[in-house]
Design a protein around this motif. Sequence first.
Motif, mmCIF file in Angstrom:
data_model
loop_
_atom_site.group_PDB
_atom_site.id
_atom_site.type_symbol
_atom_site.label_atom_id
_atom_site.label_comp_id
_atom_site.label_asym_id
_atom_site.label_seq_id
_atom_site.Cartn_x
_atom_site.Cartn_y
_atom_site.Cartn_z
ATOM 1 N N ILE A 146 0.853 -1.191 0.000
ATOM 2 C CA ILE A 146 0.000 0.000 0.000
ATOM 3 C C ILE A 146 0.887 1.239 0.000
ATOM 4 O O ILE A 146 0.687 2.170 -0.771
ATOM 5 N N GLY A 147 1.880 1.269 0.870
ATOM 6 C CA GLY A 147 2.848 2.352 0.868
ATOM 7 C C GLY A 147 3.846 2.176 -0.262
ATOM 8 O O GLY A 147 4.190 1.060 -0.644
ATOM 9 N N GLU A 148 4.329 3.279 -0.811
ATOM 10 C CA GLU A 148 5.254 3.223 -1.946
ATOM 11 C C GLU A 148 6.646 3.687 -1.523
ATOM 12 O O GLU A 148 6.775 4.577 -0.693
ATOM 13 N N VAL A 149 7.667 3.049 -2.088
ATOM 14 C CA VAL A 149 9.053 3.374 -1.747
ATOM 15 C C VAL A 149 9.833 3.544 -3.040
ATOM 16 O O VAL A 149 9.786 2.683 -3.921
ATOM 17 N N ALA A 150 10.566 4.638 -3.137
ATOM 18 C CA ALA A 150 11.369 4.883 -4.339
ATOM 19 C C ALA A 150 12.528 3.904 -4.410
ATOM 20 O O ALA A 150 12.954 3.347 -3.404
ATOM 21 N N VAL A 151 13.060 3.706 -5.593
ATOM 22 C CA VAL A 151 14.064 2.677 -5.812
ATOM 23 C C VAL A 151 15.332 2.935 -5.020
ATOM 24 O O VAL A 151 16.012 2.007 -4.601
ATOM 25 N N THR A 152 15.659 4.158 -4.742
ATOM 26 C CA THR A 152 16.910 4.445 -4.041
ATOM 27 C C THR A 152 16.906 3.921 -2.613
ATOM 28 O O THR A 152 17.953 3.657 -2.053
ATOM 29 N N ALA A 153 15.758 3.767 -2.026
ATOM 30 C CA ALA A 153 15.703 3.328 -0.621
ATOM 31 C C ALA A 153 15.089 1.950 -0.479
ATOM 32 O O ALA A 153 15.011 1.415 0.623
ATOM 33 N N SER A 154 14.669 1.346 -1.581
ATOM 34 C CA SER A 154 13.840 0.157 -1.472
ATOM 35 C C SER A 154 14.605 -1.076 -1.017
ATOM 36 O O SER A 154 14.011 -2.003 -0.480
ATOM 37 N N ALA A 155 15.938 -1.103 -1.204
ATOM 38 C CA ALA A 155 16.683 -2.304 -0.828
ATOM 39 C C ALA A 155 16.818 -2.441 0.684
ATOM 40 O O ALA A 155 17.116 -3.521 1.192
ATOM 41 N N THR A 156 16.581 -1.370 1.398
ATOM 42 C CA THR A 156 16.672 -1.406 2.861
ATOM 43 C C THR A 156 15.280 -1.626 3.429
ATOM 44 O O THR A 156 14.359 -0.891 3.088
ATOM 45 N N PRO A 157 15.090 -2.621 4.316
ATOM 46 C CA PRO A 157 13.757 -2.850 4.877
ATOM 47 C C PRO A 157 13.270 -1.628 5.643
ATOM 48 O O PRO A 157 14.034 -0.985 6.367
ATOM 49 N N SER A 158 11.993 -1.326 5.481
ATOM 50 C CA SER A 158 11.393 -0.226 6.235
ATOM 51 C C SER A 158 9.936 -0.581 6.520
ATOM 52 O O SER A 158 9.334 -1.393 5.808
ATOM 53 N N LEU A 159 9.400 0.030 7.556
ATOM 54 C CA LEU A 159 8.001 -0.211 7.896
ATOM 55 C C LEU A 159 7.107 0.527 6.912
ATOM 56 O O LEU A 159 7.188 1.755 6.784
ATOM 57 N N GLN A 160 6.284 -0.224 6.206
ATOM 58 C CA GLN A 160 5.401 0.348 5.211
ATOM 59 C C GLN A 160 4.002 -0.227 5.395
ATOM 60 O O GLN A 160 3.826 -1.335 5.926
ATOM 61 N N LEU A 161 3.021 0.519 4.919
ATOM 62 C CA LEU A 161 1.645 0.049 4.987
ATOM 63 C C LEU A 161 1.454 -1.074 3.963
ATOM 64 O O LEU A 161 1.833 -0.934 2.790
#
Lengths: 160, 168
Positions: free
Chosen positions: A129-144
């Motif tokens: 549901i939440g979107e992450v740009a490619v520059t940060a996507s390789a690092t796990p993050s809390l997203q909806l």
Amino acid sequence: MTDFASCESPSGFTLPEIDIVLQHNAAVSKGDVFVVPADHINTVGNVVIGGLLISAAMKKAGMVAVALDNYAANKPGYYRVQGICRASVKSLAGAPIVRGMGLVLGTLSDFDIDGPASINAGRWSAKAIGEVAVTASATPSLQLVEVAGPCGLGNFASGT
Amino acid sequence: MAVIAGVSNVGDSFELWSDQYYLVADATFIPGECVLCPVNSDGSYTTCTAPTAASTGVVASAIASDGIFGIVVKGAVAGGYALVQLRGQVSAYTKSTADANLTVNGTFIPATGKFLEFDQGNGVTNAKWVALCTGQVLTASIDTTVSTLRTVWFDGINGFGRHGGSTS
């Protein structure tokens, strides 16, 4: 089975939440993703399986649950099996995370997107549901995310 | 798929739970057409639109998505409220473009043309199976260019799995 609850008027719907109490034999962080063993109801301690213990077979057919809070080792807590919640998400291959993308079990108690480079024919257990740009996507993050529930959304075709 | 207790002509049976919701249409839709219900940024679903290739699971530019699909029960014009059925037995526009026989339990995938495409004939890799065929239709009775209203078992939420194959 997935029951949808109507949104408030005048239209629309949302996916109702299904939360169950489980526990893990190690400390759990909010958003960690686990596999719920099919025999969890009969297993003492309702243990979930996470991280490197998730086998390839589990990635293809396992029911997932997301920790809703931080929990100490061997302490029961609430895990979401269906519905919207924040979960650890990444894109190991570095592709952008786009709303609606199918998510599979990743390598470290997280979700990963299952783009065409995937070769594990993973089960789509949730949607981004939440979107992450490619520059940060390789690092796990809390997203909806929207956890799909016990039935899942089918398995991504193998890419070899 | 959600089921409820039912009765057949030989005894106890089950029926499919019918989930229907009013959604804002972004174009004119008529009963029987297949629509995509896009997810909003807060996880709710309030609109319906024509299916896209990516939403059916077909890989495009390293993106493959899963959509929630429905069959229009009551149509609407753009901006109006269409009644959309997400699951259950429903009458939907179907086509077998590859001229394959329609078989009982055969699977359909959503098409961008707002109909259900018989997947056995096309075999679209990773496409979401959203409906099961309830009757047999031989190719002599199939028009490969015009979609026809037929009764299907529909599950636009979880589907019945996805077509296999290789994406690369």
